[in-house]
Design a protein around this motif. Structure first.
Motif, PDB file in Angstrom:
ATOM      1  N   ILE A 189       0.851  -1.196   0.000  1.00 35.53           N
ATOM      2  CA  ILE A 189       0.000   0.000   0.000  1.00 35.53           C
ATOM      3  C   ILE A 189       0.885   1.243   0.000  1.00 35.53           C
ATOM      4  O   ILE A 189       0.651   2.195  -0.745  1.00 35.53           O
ATOM      5  N   LYS A 190       1.954   1.174   0.781  1.00 37.59           N
ATOM      6  CA  LYS A 190       2.893   2.307   0.847  1.00 37.59           C
ATOM      7  C   LYS A 190       3.458   2.617  -0.552  1.00 37.59           C
ATOM      8  O   LYS A 190       3.477   3.773  -0.978  1.00 37.59           O
ATOM      9  N   SER A 218       2.250   1.761  -3.484  1.00 39.00           N
ATOM     10  CA  SER A 218       1.216   2.125  -4.472  1.00 39.00           C
ATOM     11  C   SER A 218       0.861   3.596  -4.317  1.00 39.00           C
ATOM     12  O   SER A 218       0.563   4.279  -5.296  1.00 39.00           O
ATOM     13  N   GLU A 219       0.935   4.113  -3.083  1.00 35.58           N
ATOM     14  CA  GLU A 219       0.671   5.554  -2.889  1.00 35.58           C
ATOM     15  C   GLU A 219       1.741   6.381  -3.609  1.00 35.58           C
ATOM     16  O   GLU A 219       1.447   7.400  -4.215  1.00 35.58           O
ATOM     17  N   ASP A 270       1.051   6.525  -7.360  1.00 38.35           N
ATOM     18  CA  ASP A 270      -0.093   7.337  -7.789  1.00 38.35           C
ATOM     19  C   ASP A 270       0.144   8.837  -7.652  1.00 38.35           C
ATOM     20  O   ASP A 270      -0.521   9.631  -8.301  1.00 38.35           O
ATOM     21  N   LYS A 271       1.093   9.208  -6.792  1.00 37.95           N
ATOM     22  CA  LYS A 271       1.288  10.624  -6.479  1.00 37.95           C
ATOM     23  C   LYS A 271       2.141  11.306  -7.547  1.00 37.95           C
ATOM     24  O   LYS A 271       3.215  10.804  -7.880  1.00 37.95           O
TER      25      LYS A 271
END
Ligand code: GS8
Length: 223
Positions: free
Chosen positions: A206-207, A209-210, A213-214
């Motif tokens: 999750i870390k 993937s953030e 996306d940013k």
């Protein structure tokens, strides 16, 4: 001195290293590299990675490049903390982890890299998709994933019933694949899909993937 990872968080190879550091719970700093000015193609970056690519890595006096060599180093150095990513206490288990890491690097990575190039890098440079390349490499990737499907029908993860670097190394590229029309290569295979749902919901995944996306101009170009 904290570990330094040089590169952008949108990079898949940087993501691989960050996911590993997160699994180990080790402190690190991401040092951004300016692609616009080609900082990675000049000194002092070239003294960290002579191939002029990200990631580059520093741990005290040690400098390293090649994401998979970095994750192996981190996993060995922090063998006894965080997730056991290499199964070093068991010769046979660690050999099986090695085999599936090699499969990722030599079977999965090739066609996957072409698909990422076709769906993200070419549009970013205003170049058209090459349909034939997409089809050939989707087919190649599909054949690799058929082997994974068979393996994952017997074991929860690639190297056995435990999460290892062999699984982790796949995560960044599959996140990107899900932003393309080829996500079905994963979702149409029940065991591969269940494996992906499991590994992509880990806090380390999750870390990263953030980070993907940013501020990601490659994704903007593709949407
Ligand atoms: C590949 C590094 C690489 O391709 C590794 O570290 O695993 N085998 C190496 N890096 C890419 C970004 S990957 O998202 C890169 O730096 N591309 C820019 C360039 O080549 O100029």
């Amino acid at each position: 001195m904290a570990i330094k990872v040089h590169g952008s968080r949108i990079s898949t190879c940087v993501g691989r290293v960050i996911a590993c550091l997160e699994e180990k719970g080790v402190e690190y700093e991401v040092v951004p590299v300016d692609y616009v000015t080609s900082e990675h193609k000049q000194q002092p970056f070239l003294s960290l990675n002579p191939f002029g690519q990200v990631p580059a890595f520093e741990d005290g006096d040690l400098t390293l490049f090649e994401s998979r060599a970095i994750t192996r180093y981190v996993s060995r150095k922090y063998k006894d903390i965080g997730t056991d990513l290499l199964r070093l206490n068991n010769l046979a288990e660690s050999a099986i982890v090695d085999a599936w890491m090699e499969a990722e690097a030599h079977q999965f990575n090739g066609p996957m890299k072409v698909l990422i190039y076709q769906f993200f890098i070419r549009p970013f440079h205003h170049l058209a998709l090459e349909e034939q390349e997409v089809e050939t490499n989707s087919e190649k990737l599909g054949k690799v994933l058929e082997i994974y499907e068979e393996r994952l029908s017997k074991y929860k993860y690639l190297a056995g019933d435990y999460f290892t670097l062999a699984d982790l190394h796949h995560i960044p590229f599959i996140f990107y694949l899900f932003k393309t029309p080829k996500a079905y290569l994963i979702t149409s295979r029940p065991h591969v899909n269940a494996w992906w749902n499991d590994i992509s919901s880990r806090p380390s995944s999750i870390k990263i993937s953030e980070g993907f996306d940013k501020e990601n101009s490659f994704l903007k170009g593709n949407q």
